[in-house]
Design an enzyme around this catalytic site. Structure first.
Site, PDB file in Angstrom:
ATOM      1  N   HIS A  19      58.210 -61.144  68.315  1.00  0.00           N
ATOM      2  CA  HIS A  19      58.158 -61.763  69.640  1.00  0.00           C
ATOM      3  C   HIS A  19      58.012 -63.277  69.448  1.00  0.00           C
ATOM      4  O   HIS A  19      58.149 -63.787  68.330  1.00  0.00           O
ATOM      5  CB  HIS A  19      57.020 -61.158  70.466  1.00  0.00           C
ATOM      6  CG  HIS A  19      55.647 -61.433  69.937  1.00  0.00           C
ATOM      7  ND1 HIS A  19      54.890 -62.497  70.380  1.00  0.00           N
ATOM      8  CD2 HIS A  19      54.909 -60.811  68.976  1.00  0.00           C
ATOM      9  CE1 HIS A  19      53.729 -62.486  69.720  1.00  0.00           C
ATOM     10  NE2 HIS A  19      53.712 -61.484  68.878  1.00  0.00           N
ATOM     11  N   ALA A  20      57.752 -63.988  70.544  1.00  0.00           N
ATOM     12  CA  ALA A  20      57.883 -65.445  70.521  1.00  0.00           C
ATOM     13  C   ALA A  20      57.165 -66.128  69.354  1.00  0.00           C
ATOM     14  O   ALA A  20      57.774 -66.876  68.595  1.00  0.00           O
ATOM     15  CB  ALA A  20      57.383 -66.019  71.852  1.00  0.00           C
TER      16      ALA A  20
END
Lengths: 245, 227
Positions: free
Chosen positions: A176-177
């Site tokens: 994820h980010a």
């Protein structure tokens, strides 16, 4: 703050600007990211005064840090969301030669462009490189689709990868980010050209778009200088679970 | 009669009045094919311009040698700061470019044409629009063409402004059947046909005010002067 390029994110909405700046800033903590949004009356819209003020403040911070205005390759990359944000930024740059000299407007999707630009700036890139990174964000979707379509099982590459390993994602949320930003920043530092499942591992957007969560097997390949070490470094990062396991 | 800085100020004040009168009409036009804020935004912008003209501390240029450009520059920066929608930077750039070619006390007919051309160039370059896309560029382009012809025929300042105002008004009406391909209305595609473009209409109001200000002459210019 050590990055020589700062970002200013201009939206019709103060909350959207603030949120985008928070997101991009979290993924690139060394980069000064400021959001500015809302009209002169505080509602939706854009305010020339607020944009000018923000740009001046950001340039002052860069100057104080010995980066930006004075330093070679430094400055501000600006992203706008819809119509009048972009128009108002252009007007601000036309009105003030100093701003025009140090700030440049990207033509990029607001969130994706901001994230890509922030991660590139974090690595110490100059203004042209940060701008290019933001502008390239628009092509991300086509790139990912091409890399992941069945017909493109063999990603186009300069030749046989000099390093290749398969690694299993261990943390629940996967790339994820924040982890994607960590990996892409690390890859940008390395000399080798690295791909993960066929996508450019130096692109935070492409890594996030893989949607790789726990249990997914990823193919890490590299070519160029230090390819074997680069693969080992990336595999190690993914296996570590990014401190989330 | 010459067009000087006082004419420019009368032009701006009359524009503010015309926009105020047409605020609901502009908003209704924009509600049909845009986001419904054009009337309110333009009204706020020109209201702020008039407030600055009324403020002794904010007067444009030196009192004894004020230029047309000084007045237009004040309009430009005020609109950019206060309008808040796309029309702020669009009109702001138009007035800014117009100010750059009118930095003298008086302008003759060819200079009026140059002012209109500069405004058109500002709007079209900022908005990246050309004729036929159902935007304010349609009205500005028609005004420039008509003004050029009137000036070329040896017309007076009033003749040039009348030609520009009438052409802009006609061109605004002419946007009704068009399908928008630029600006917010382009999101509607074919459904944008049948409605007048609000930016073209406000452009016609602006140029109508320029003519009215020239016709009115300096006597009736400034009610405060008589007080």
């Amino acid at each position: 703050m050590t990055a020589r390029v700062a970002l200013v994110l201009v939206s019709h909405s103060a909350e959207l600007a603030r949120g985008a700046a928070e997101l991009a800033g979290q993924m690139a903590p060394d980069v000064l990211v400021r959001g500015v949004g809302g009209g002169p009356d505080g509602g939706l819209g854009t305010s020339l005064d607020a944009i000018q003020q923000t740009l001046e403040e950001v340039l002052a911070v860069l100057a104080d840090a010995g980066a930006g205005a004075g330093a070679a390759g430094g400055g501000v990359v600006v992203l706008g969301d819809l119509g009048s944000s972009v128009l108002t930024v252009e007007a601000a740059l036309e009105l003030d030669d100093t701003l025009a000299e140090h700030a440049v407007l990207a033509r990029a999707p607001f969130v994706e462009g901001a994230v890509a630009a922030a991660v590139t700036a974090h690595g110490g890139a100059d203004r042209d490189a940060v701008l290019a990174s933001a502008n390239a964000a628009i092509g991300m979707f086509a790139t990912i689709e091409a890399a992941q379509s069945p017909g493109a099982a063999e990603p186009p590459s300069a030749g046989e990868p000099e390093g290749a390993r398969t690694v299993t994602v261990r943390n629940p949320l996967g790339l994820h980010a924040r982890p994607a930003a960590l990996v892409s920043r690390k890859v940008a530092e390395l000399g080798a050209s690295v791909t993960i499942d066929g996508v450019d591992a130096s692109s935070v957007l492409q890594l996030m778009a893989l949607g790789a969560t726990r249990g997914r097997e990823l193919r890490v390949e590299a070519t160029g200088d230090g390819a074997t070490e680069a693969v080992a470094t990336v595999v190690e990062m993914i296996e570590s679970g990014f401190g989330e396991v | 009669m010459a067009l000087d800085a006082d004419w420019a100020e009368r032009w701006v004040r009359r524009t503010a009045d015309a926009i105020a009168d047409a605020k609901d009409e502009l908003t209704e036009l924009d509600r049909q094919i845009g986001d419904g804020d054009h009337g309110e935004n333009m009204h706020r912008g020109f209201h702020a311009v008039v407030a600055r003209l009324d403020d002794p501390a904010a007067q444009p240029g030196a009192a004894d040698e004020r230029t047309v450009g000084d007045v237009l520059k004040l309009v430009a920066t005020t609109l950019m700061s206060t309008v808040g929608g796309a029309s702020g930077p669009l009109y702001g750039t138009a007035y800014l470019r117009a100010a750059k070619v009118s930095g003298r006390p008086q302008i003759d007919p060819p200079a009026v044409v140059a002012v209109l051309e500069a405004a058109l160039e500002g709007v079209s370059s900022r908005g990246k629009a050309t004729v036929g896309e159902k935007t304010m560029v349609d009205a500005w382009q028609a005004a420039v063409d008509a003004a050029e012809a009137a000036s070329g025929d040896g017309g007076s300042e009033v003749d040039v402004l009348r030609a520009a105002a009438e052409a802009a008004d006609k061109a605004a009406t002419g946007t009704i059947p068009m399908v928008a391909t630029k600006g917010r209305a382009s999101y509607l595609g074919e459904r944008s046909a049948g409605h007048e473009d609000p930016g073209a209409r406000s452009t016609a109001l602006v140029l109508g005010a320029a003519l009215a200000a020239a016709l009115a002459g300096p006597e009736s210019a400034d009610p405060r002067g008589a007080a």
